[in-house]
Design a protein around this motif. Structure first.
Motif, PDB file in Angstrom:
ATOM      1  N   GLN A  88     -11.547  17.133  -2.532  1.00 34.79           N
ATOM      2  CA  GLN A  88     -10.448  18.067  -2.336  1.00 34.79           C
ATOM      3  C   GLN A  88     -10.065  18.166  -0.865  1.00 34.79           C
ATOM      4  O   GLN A  88      -8.876  18.201  -0.520  1.00 34.79           O
ATOM      5  N   MET A  89     -11.066  18.183   0.014  1.00 34.27           N
ATOM      6  CA  MET A  89     -10.768  18.261   1.441  1.00 34.27           C
ATOM      7  C   MET A  89     -10.156  16.957   1.955  1.00 34.27           C
ATOM      8  O   MET A  89      -9.355  16.969   2.900  1.00 34.27           O
ATOM      9  N   ALA A  90     -10.517  15.840   1.348  1.00 37.17           N
ATOM     10  CA  ALA A  90      -9.859  14.576   1.701  1.00 37.17           C
ATOM     11  C   ALA A  90      -8.384  14.623   1.311  1.00 37.17           C
ATOM     12  O   ALA A  90      -7.517  14.113   2.039  1.00 37.17           O
ATOM     13  N   ALA A  91      -8.081  15.254   0.162  1.00 37.44           N
ATOM     14  CA  ALA A  91      -6.686  15.404  -0.251  1.00 37.44           C
ATOM     15  C   ALA A  91      -5.917  16.307   0.712  1.00 37.44           C
ATOM     16  O   ALA A  91      -4.772  16.014   1.080  1.00 37.44           O
ATOM     17  N   VAL A  92      -6.544  17.410   1.137  1.00 34.84           N
ATOM     18  CA  VAL A  92      -5.897  18.309   2.098  1.00 34.84           C
ATOM     19  C   VAL A  92      -5.649  17.584   3.423  1.00 34.84           C
ATOM     20  O   VAL A  92      -4.580  17.708   4.030  1.00 34.84           O
ATOM     21  N   ALA A  93      -6.642  16.813   3.873  1.00 23.90           N
ATOM     22  CA  ALA A  93      -6.489  16.071   5.130  1.00 23.90           C
ATOM     23  C   ALA A  93      -5.367  15.039   5.026  1.00 23.90           C
ATOM     24  O   ALA A  93      -4.612  14.829   5.987  1.00 23.90           O
ATOM     25  N   ASP A  94      -5.227  14.388   3.866  1.00 24.36           N
ATOM     26  CA  ASP A  94      -4.128  13.443   3.679  1.00 24.36           C
ATOM     27  C   ASP A  94      -2.782  14.160   3.700  1.00 24.36           C
ATOM     28  O   ASP A  94      -1.788  13.611   4.188  1.00 24.36           O
ATOM     29  N   LEU A  95      -2.726  15.382   3.168  1.00 28.64           N
ATOM     30  CA  LEU A  95      -1.490  16.165   3.245  1.00 28.64           C
ATOM     31  C   LEU A  95      -1.127  16.475   4.693  1.00 28.64           C
ATOM     32  O   LEU A  95       0.033  16.332   5.104  1.00 28.64           O
ATOM     33  N   VAL A  96      -2.106  16.901   5.465  1.00 28.79           N
ATOM     34  CA  VAL A  96      -1.878  17.217   6.880  1.00 28.79           C
ATOM     35  C   VAL A  96      -1.408  15.972   7.623  1.00 28.79           C
ATOM     36  O   VAL A  96      -0.470  16.025   8.434  1.00 28.79           O
ATOM     37  N   ASP A  97      -2.031  14.847   7.340  1.00 30.53           N
ATOM     38  CA  ASP A  97      -1.648  13.603   8.000  1.00 30.53           C
ATOM     39  C   ASP A  97      -0.263  13.138   7.548  1.00 30.53           C
ATOM     40  O   ASP A  97       0.511  12.599   8.343  1.00 30.53           O
ATOM     41  N   TYR A  98       0.069  13.344   6.288  1.00 25.67           N
ATOM     42  CA  TYR A  98       1.365  12.915   5.747  1.00 25.67           C
ATOM     43  C   TYR A  98       2.514  13.628   6.453  1.00 25.67           C
ATOM     44  O   TYR A  98       3.546  13.017   6.748  1.00 25.67           O
ATOM     45  N   TYR A  99       2.323  14.908   6.742  1.00 27.89           N
ATOM     46  CA  TYR A  99       3.370  15.682   7.413  1.00 27.89           C
ATOM     47  C   TYR A  99       3.204  15.690   8.935  1.00 27.89           C
ATOM     48  O   TYR A  99       3.892  16.439   9.632  1.00 27.89           O
ATOM     49  N   GLU A 100       2.275  14.893   9.445  1.00 28.96           N
ATOM     50  CA  GLU A 100       2.105  14.640  10.885  1.00 28.96           C
ATOM     51  C   GLU A 100       1.762  15.905  11.668  1.00 28.96           C
ATOM     52  O   GLU A 100       2.231  16.112  12.780  1.00 28.96           O
ATOM     53  N   ARG A 147     -18.295  27.598   3.930  1.00 29.57           N
ATOM     54  CA  ARG A 147     -18.687  26.903   5.160  1.00 29.57           C
ATOM     55  C   ARG A 147     -18.750  25.391   4.965  1.00 29.57           C
ATOM     56  O   ARG A 147     -18.216  24.619   5.774  1.00 29.57           O
ATOM     57  N   ASN A 148     -19.420  24.964   3.910  1.00 25.53           N
ATOM     58  CA  ASN A 148     -19.605  23.528   3.710  1.00 25.53           C
ATOM     59  C   ASN A 148     -18.308  22.836   3.312  1.00 25.53           C
ATOM     60  O   ASN A 148     -18.091  21.671   3.662  1.00 25.53           O
ATOM     61  N   GLY A 149     -17.438  23.551   2.601  1.00 25.18           N
ATOM     62  CA  GLY A 149     -16.141  22.972   2.282  1.00 25.18           C
ATOM     63  C   GLY A 149     -15.296  22.750   3.522  1.00 25.18           C
ATOM     64  O   GLY A 149     -14.683  21.693   3.692  1.00 25.18           O
ATOM     65  N   ILE A 150     -15.259  23.736   4.415  1.00 22.52           N
ATOM     66  CA  ILE A 150     -14.470  23.601   5.639  1.00 22.52           C
ATOM     67  C   ILE A 150     -15.104  22.571   6.585  1.00 22.52           C
ATOM     68  O   ILE A 150     -14.394  21.864   7.304  1.00 22.52           O
ATOM     69  N   ALA A 151     -16.437  22.477   6.583  1.00 21.36           N
ATOM     70  CA  ALA A 151     -17.087  21.440   7.395  1.00 21.36           C
ATOM     71  C   ALA A 151     -16.662  20.056   6.920  1.00 21.36           C
ATOM     72  O   ALA A 151     -16.406  19.152   7.733  1.00 21.36           O
ATOM     73  N   SER A 152     -16.553  19.872   5.605  1.00 24.16           N
ATOM     74  CA  SER A 152     -16.080  18.598   5.066  1.00 24.16           C
ATOM     75  C   SER A 152     -14.627  18.348   5.453  1.00 24.16           C
ATOM     76  O   SER A 152     -14.243  17.212   5.766  1.00 24.16           O
TER      77      SER A 152
END
Length: 640
Positions: free
Chosen positions: A147-159, A174-179
């Motif tokens: 899920q965090m990889a998906a969020v990171a891809d969203l952030v990267d997609y919109y630059e 904590r561990n989710g946000i660390a990921s």
């Protein structure tokens, strides 16, 4: 005839033994641990009961054995959940469905490891639970790592390059946000501010956290919470004006699970999250999913539940969890497994006092059953159910949902196979994997403020530390850098280049110009450079030459003004005509040149007229000869 009967009886016994029918118990006890009155728990309770009923009525699986699932309500209490898990261990339970909470899973997993009782959790998404430390915890839902990889891809997609993370300060948060931080670093982004919220925090504490978030420069907010605290945070954020235009809110799947469970979405509640993005665990349209969804209303009514609610993705995973265990138990019994327990010598060595620790026994077939669980392979309500070598379900995927108006709108999908796409993930598995940035696509998103324009994602912070930029206060060549003594305003060509470059950044960089020198004479540039080394300045802007000694102590940008050999000439409008050959010289220059020709002609006449007949004759002829000789030297050289 008698021999034939004995042979037939022996054949039946061997057949029965081959099927291990006699080895199968009449009933198998399984525990289920989750919170009944929660978004996940309400759906899970109905789904688990439906799956157990279907399995016990299906003769093709666990023939002759009744699956008995005892459910316990942890009531959102970590302590109660731990006690109930220990009570299951006292009742010769072969497996536990749950726990729902990642916090409880961390503690109970140590007990499961010791007593070798597999736990199948459909709700614990903490990424750290998938590790060698917890071999008997099987996650039957998606890990927050994906899920965090998906969020990171969203952030990267919109630059966007910086985000703010708001999360509940427990193992899940904590561990989710660390990921998430690890995934953003891979994409050259980062979490600029982590805003932790205490579990069970009051509204005043949450408001204080949100105020600190509002003072930061990042306007991209990732909210990783649970429905109770998450909805309260969103309501407070709206009151603080943090859900207006310019903000970006991305909520993890807790929000979609809550909204999917609501048969009628409250307009006032949706007003607090207009333009938000949220993720939903993607489930394929399978036969079992359609059957469960079609009879869901009847199942809820049968359970005598006052509040009507719909099934969410966690309900489908809870349903599949029971089937995973049923298939694993069937394979376990088919290969000669039996239900037996033995005492744990370590517990006998501990002085338990009033605790009944000796009642907890080790499941002898626990490791074998764990292997059968990890080997299941079938199509469930969520799609293909199979575990990879890391213990995760295959084909992790999420729906990207945009909250608009009075409903939800899917703008795309994310999968670990192909990244962001507008096509269903299951259709992309038939094609070669492509994670090229140009192939990442989503439908148009309506952002907070009812705009389709991508938010910039940052503003200048109210409490940010400004960079101190040193500038030379020159007395000459003030076109490059100049400081107004009255207003303190700094301007010039170098300043314009620096400001233009700063405006191109995807994140805010607050700065202030600090003049160096008194303006009556040019300052010492070596001293100006040394102020960077002494931390008096963070950077220097000006007409500074790049020389060897300076490059050894500071870094320079690429030169934007090149020096070298140049020719300076005035620029004026040129006219083209038949007399253009006269333009290289002025009229005075041409007159002087003509005068020199006449002087040369006169000198030649004085030397030649006594001995050369061409220079003799009447005076008029001699004057004409002098002028002709002077003019002809422009076009050819005389040989005589």
């Amino acid at each position: 005839m008698k021999f034939a009967l004995h042979f037939w009886g022996l054949f039946c016994c061997l057949y029965a033994l081959s099927k291990n029918i006699y080895a199968r118990p009449d009933a198998v006890s399984v525990g289920a641990l989750f919170t009944f009155n929660s978004t996940i728990g309400r759906a899970a309770k109905i789904a688990i009961s439906a799956a157990v009923n279907e399995i016990n009525n299906d003769s093709s699986i666990l023939p002759g054995t009744n699956l008995v699932v005892e459910m316990q309500d942890s009531n959102c209490s970590g302590f109660v959940g731990i006690v109930q898990a220990l009570q299951f261990m006292e009742k010769d339970t072969v497996a536990i469905i749950g726990p729902q909470s990642s916090v409880i899973a961390h503690v109970v997993s140590h007990v499961a490891n010791e007593l070798q009782v597999p736990m199948l959790s459909f709700g614990a998404t903490d990424p750290t639970l998938t590790s060698l430390q917890f071999p008997f915890l099987v996650r039957t839902t998606r890990s927050d790592h994906f899920q965090m990889a998906a969020v990171a891809d969203l952030v990267d997609y919109y630059e966007w390059k910086q985000v703010t993370a708001i999360y509940i300060d427990d193992d899940y948060g904590r561990n989710g946000i660390a990921s998430l931080g690890d995934e953003l670093v891979k994409r050259r982004a980062k979490i600029s501010f982590k805003a932790a919220v205490r579990p069970g925090a009051k509204k005043s504490e949450m408001a204080s956290v949100l105020v600190r978030v509002a003072l930061r420069e990042s306007r991209v907010v990732i909210l990783h919470a649970n429905p109770d605290s998450g909805l309260t945070l969103l309501s407070l954020a709206r009151n603080l004006g943090m859900t207006s235009s310019g903000y970006v809110w991305i909520a993890t799947d807790w929000l979609s699970s809550f909204l999917d469970s609501s048969p009628r979405l409250d307009i006032g509640l949706l007003g607090t999250m207009q333009g938000f993005l949220t993720l939903r665990q993607h489930t394929e349209n399978t036969r079992r999913k359609s059957m469960l969804a079609s009879k869901w209303s009847a199942l809820v009514k049968k359970d005598s539940v006052d509040d009507k609610f719909l099934i969410n993705s966690y309900g489908f995973y809870a349903y599949d969890t029971v089937w995973i265990l049923a298939y694993a138990l069937d394979a376990y019994f088919s290969r000669g497994g039996n239900i037996s327990f033995s005492n744990d010598t370590k517990l006998h060595e501990v002085g338990a006092g009033g605790l009944q620790l000796k009642a907890m026994t080790v499941f002898d077939g626990g490791r074998l059953l764990l292997e059968r669980i990890q080997q299941v392979n079938f199509t469930g309500a969520t799609g293909p159910v199979k575990f990879d070598t890391d213990g995760n379900l295959i084909r992790p995927a999420y729906d990207i949902v945009n909250i608009v108006g009075s409903g939800l709108r899917t703008v795309g999908y994310w999968s670990n196979y192909s990244g962001l796409s507008t096509l269903l993930p299951e259709t992309l598995y038939m094609k070669p994997a492509k994670r090229v940035r140009g192939d990442q696509k989503l439908h148009t998103v309506i952002w907070p403020g009812e705009t389709t324009v991508r938010p910039r994602g940052w503003v200048f912070p109210n409490n940010g530390i400004e960079l101190k930029i040193g500038v030379p206060n020159r007395a000459s060549y003030r076109q490059f850098v100049s400081v107004d003594d009255n207003t303190g305003t700094v301007r010039g060509f170098c300043i314009d280049v620096f400001v233009a470059a700063a405006n191109l950044l995807q994140y805010p960089v607050p700065f202030k110009f600090v003049p160096f020198g008194d303006g009556s004479q040019n300052p010492s540039y070596p001293d100006l450079i040394n102020n960077i080394l002494t931390n008096d300045f963070d950077a220097v802007v000006g007409d500074i030459a790049i020389v060897t000694n300076r490059t050894r102590v500071v870094d320079f940008t690429q030169p934007y003004v090149e020096s070298g050999l140049v020719v300076l000439t005035s620029v004026k409008k040129q006219s083209s005509s038949g007399w253009a050959f006269l333009q290289p010289f002025t009229i005075k220059m041409w007159c002087v040149t003509g005068l020199f020709f006449l002087v040369i002609g006169t000198v030649v006449w004085l030397l030649e007229h006594r001995i050369n007949d061409d220079f003799r004759g009447p005076p008029v002829k001699q004057v004409i000869t002098v002028f002709w000789f002077s003019f002809s030297t422009l076009f050819f050289a005389h040989s005589e």
